[in-house]
Design an enzyme around this catalytic site. Structure first.
Site, PDB file in Angstrom:
ATOM      1  N   GLY A  62      -7.027  -8.447 -47.503  1.00 48.86           N
ATOM      2  CA  GLY A  62      -7.525  -8.605 -48.857  1.00 48.86           C
ATOM      3  C   GLY A  62      -8.570  -7.587 -49.214  1.00 48.86           C
ATOM      4  O   GLY A  62      -8.630  -6.498 -48.650  1.00 48.86           O
ATOM      5  N   HIS A  76      -4.154   0.462 -44.647  1.00 53.28           N
ATOM      6  CA  HIS A  76      -5.086  -0.616 -44.961  1.00 53.28           C
ATOM      7  C   HIS A  76      -6.410  -0.323 -44.289  1.00 53.28           C
ATOM      8  O   HIS A  76      -6.445   0.034 -43.116  1.00 53.28           O
ATOM      9  CB  HIS A  76      -4.552  -1.973 -44.502  1.00 53.28           C
ATOM     10  N   LEU A 115       1.504  -9.709 -48.707  1.00 53.15           N
ATOM     11  CA  LEU A 115       0.400  -8.742 -48.701  1.00 53.15           C
ATOM     12  C   LEU A 115      -0.197  -8.531 -47.309  1.00 53.15           C
ATOM     13  O   LEU A 115      -0.542  -9.493 -46.620  1.00 53.15           O
ATOM     14  CB  LEU A 115      -0.694  -9.247 -49.655  1.00 53.15           C
ATOM     15  N   ASP A 116      -0.339  -7.275 -46.902  1.00 49.05           N
ATOM     16  CA  ASP A 116      -1.030  -6.913 -45.646  1.00 49.05           C
ATOM     17  C   ASP A 116      -0.387  -7.515 -44.407  1.00 49.05           C
ATOM     18  O   ASP A 116      -1.032  -7.648 -43.364  1.00 49.05           O
ATOM     19  CB  ASP A 116      -2.515  -7.343 -45.677  1.00 49.05           C
ATOM     20  N   ALA A 117       0.885  -7.891 -44.507  1.00 50.92           N
ATOM     21  CA  ALA A 117       1.512  -8.589 -43.390  1.00 50.92           C
ATOM     22  C   ALA A 117       2.738  -7.858 -42.846  1.00 50.92           C
ATOM     23  O   ALA A 117       3.414  -8.359 -41.950  1.00 50.92           O
ATOM     24  CB  ALA A 117       1.893 -10.010 -43.803  1.00 50.92           C
TER      25      ALA A 117
END
Lengths: 284, 284, 284, 284
Positions: D201, D192, D227-229
């Site tokens: 995001g 990311h 998402l992204d976690a």
């Protein structure tokens, strides 16, 4: 991007330099888009770099140089104007290791920063395929004990024939003749695989391993006649620990080396480095 | 915090060391709360550190040592057991600069990490008030040209009388006699104000400034008879740029020095450092 | 050190600003000892900071301001002149934790960088002795549920009565009233114990621990009405690993916090920070 | 290099785990060449990684697994044995940007660390030539609005057909279906382009630029349905300053991204990452 001119200059400090130069630029209606100055309080030397939006100038690089000349003489300036329309021409020298070369090829192709790659010279044939595949001329110049002088004459000729501006030793592993270094001051860039002045000379990672340091590094510097002693452009470091073997340190070091060389070369081809004595002023 | 024991050990590597030691600990019903091991593939030497919850052990430090002795002999171990109930006793030596001293005093008072501060020795009177205000004995031991031997005998006696475990040179600025260093191996910790082995000796920031490095650092190491050459415990660095004068580099350096010394001392008093030859294994 | 003046200014970018200002300085025979400019290509806003050797100026701060005023109006400048003879007056607010306060007290006493410490305010009595020992007035202003408004009126009055220039929240742990923040734009500096915008709000180290991040940090920023959202002055980070408990992360974090706050405050009192919208230009 | 086995295991902590496992290894005459353990004091969970020199073992991976099974059941272990003779099989997913891909291709070719690259999947044709030139199969799987489900079924089939162990999203720019993530827990690695949890995001560099942060970063993490976690494997950062445009931040960010992804993938394929809940234990 619009055409831009970059002026770098240095001279003994005195009252009125910035006023005079910026006045000249303003007088011709040009904008300064990036301005950096430094005045060394010890040596009383002044350094500057102006990036100038040249679109509204009534003349090109040559005209700007002509307009500047009287001021430059008045202040006793070392100065240079570069145009974004004539990128630096770079000749890379390598041996067998390709981590720095491969990274520079990538950045050149992707225009991470702008330079013309005019060729790659190597004392081995190993990397020919990769280089030619990228569309870059590859010159094999063997450096053998009795024929070092001949080899370096050939390399200097290549430098001239390709009209290169800067020679990059991307882990070249050969010591250049002193006279060659002297003829190309601040035009030969080396990446040294240690945090200079620690571990000059051969096998720095082995030296670092044996000394038990906790941090390793790399140094990008201009090459001078004195080995590993030229003006430093950029350095960076990385933590290592007791579990890292010499081999792992070499591998980790490759990542630092390529990053530091790329940064150093970018600073050079964007005229962000001014040399004074054995030190550099870098406007990043 | 419950009482805990810390076992550190090193020996020639062989099959079964971990099994034997952890077996012994398990046999007595004790938990290992933190375990670190390292096996050097080059020297074939093994290093370990176990933190053991001692609350369920049927005996104390002495009993544990007795239980361990046969194993330690079998494996030819250098070993040591520390108890959280008997913190390291630290004697600090300073000169006139107090940034490291002041930081250690703060950490000691606030129990940032645990050690007993048994006294401060200085060759000057300057810092007496600050030290005594903190409730710590201050010993003024002048070091004058003809009386160096006398001075260092006095210091060694203080070390013994205070039953200190470790002597910390917190910018002491004096070179200790070789015999004193030899008598206290791995018990004298120095903070050197450069990224060793760069800039050994005097005025490292001036040297760094003149060499034009882009990064400065500090090194915490054990003192040996050879100046600035002992085993390195910890290092750290900080970026500098062309605008930083020697004075600014000295000021920036103070922050790195105190941080690196504090970290190095913490590793030492928590038994996180094992020395082998001129290198350290650090389990952070 | 000779008296020096520092001019900071920002305005919409246009041709001739540098020329005009540097011309004015030169005209009065003064040297610019440090010059920094930045032109934002997106907002077309211009920022500058000049440090001027005032020894040869025929007038002082007020005279220089008067000479500048016409230019400043012509270019629509936000501007300010500071004199090295009138250091920034700083009021520190703390709660019970003293790692930042203790570090700032040390730097103030040792003149690591120059500012006048006019007082310390706390909602607790805990740190009175340390502060008063350093010769600094200590004001206990309790902040209790029903009497927050009264407390912050008292603090604002203290700020005025001490003629403070800047209020430093050195781990103050209380949220300031929005109107107070609005009345003192860019004059209240906070140290937030996370790498903003990560982990806004309470217990950032616990949040960081639970999220399993590999790096923690701290942020020094100007306080605005919106919590933890003001312009960032400085940030720094530190590696953590799976073995670090929340408590160890808090302890490691203290070192980053005090370093980042000290750097941020130094930039502020040396006029190295210019604010534009919610962002800062920092000339380090 | 000799054949080696790597055992990773985790289980609720209790007395005797290390003793039992290391006893078993010793009993069969095998050396532990690298040992790491961690015991989480909060969750009371135990984690370990042993690298074992298998040359003297009387059996292979399967035999070792059989010998371990009773112990593993007794302690309720999650465990896994990997053999250096069966490297991880990696499937890379990309979109149009190639800085991460290009770096992984380089490391794979030069064996910077060891893994089998079984193929590259992209929703575009742009990078086919570079991938095929390296001798790696390239699969174009378009992801179009109405046909996302079909596309991801095709990708999952490719993952199975190539017998891949791990899927690497090397700036893939598509959000994977939740069910796919759920079916491949800890087997999908993403890079990311921000220092998570900052700027989740889209367009993190723009967000970072607008927030005016002084440091940017990248995060390598396992992909989960949220998402992204997912659990963070590795992070790193780089300083930026007010002169860096969004474009320059994106360019600088590319260097951090590729470095962090390479490190994260190396940790994964060398079994250095153990996941517990939403956090990782990394033995570097």
């Amino acid at each position: 991007m619009n055409a831009s001119l970059t002026l770098t200059a240095s001279c003994p400090d005195q009252v009125g330099i910035i006023a005079a130069i910026s006045g000249l630029v303003a007088e011709h209606g040009a904008s300064i888009t990036e301005a950096s100055q430094h005045s060394d309080p010890v040596t009383r030397h002044f350094f500057m770099r102006y990036e100038i939006d040249a679109t509204r100038l009534p003349f090109g690089k040559a005209g700007f140089e002509q307009a500047l000349r009287p001021l430059a003489e008045r202040f006793g300036m070392d100065w240079q104007v570069s145009s974004s329309q004539a990128p630096y021409r770079v000749l890379i020298l390598v041996s067998k290791q390709d981590h720095c070369l491969s990274d520079l090829l990538y950045r050149w192709r992707r225009r991470d920063f702008i330079f013309d790659l005019v060729g790659v010279v190597s004392n081995h044939e190993d990397l020919r395929a990769d280089v030619e595949q990228a569309g870059v001329p590859y010159h094999h110049v063997p450096v053998t004990p009795g024929r070092r002088a001949v080899a370096f004459e050939a390399i200097e000729r290549l430098f001239e024939d390709t009209r290169a501006d800067v020679m990059v030793l991307a882990r070249y592993m050969q010591i250049l003749p002193g006279e060659l270094c002297a003829r190309l001051p601040h035009r030969i860039i080396n990446i040294h695989h240690s945090f200079l002045p620690s571990f000059v000379g051969a096998s720095p990672y082995r030296q670092a391993y044996e000394r038990g340091v906790k941090i390793i590094g790399a140094t990008c510097h201009y090459v001078t006649e004195e080995l590993d002693a030229g003006p430093i452009i950029e350095q960076d470091v990385m933590r290592v620990h007791h579990g890292d073997s010499v081999e792992r340190m070499v591998a980790l070091g490759r990542d630092v080396e390529r990053a530091v060389l790329a940064r150093g070369l970018r600073y050079h081809v964007q005229d962000r480095v001014l040399v004074h004595g054995n030190k550099t002023v870098v406007f990043p």
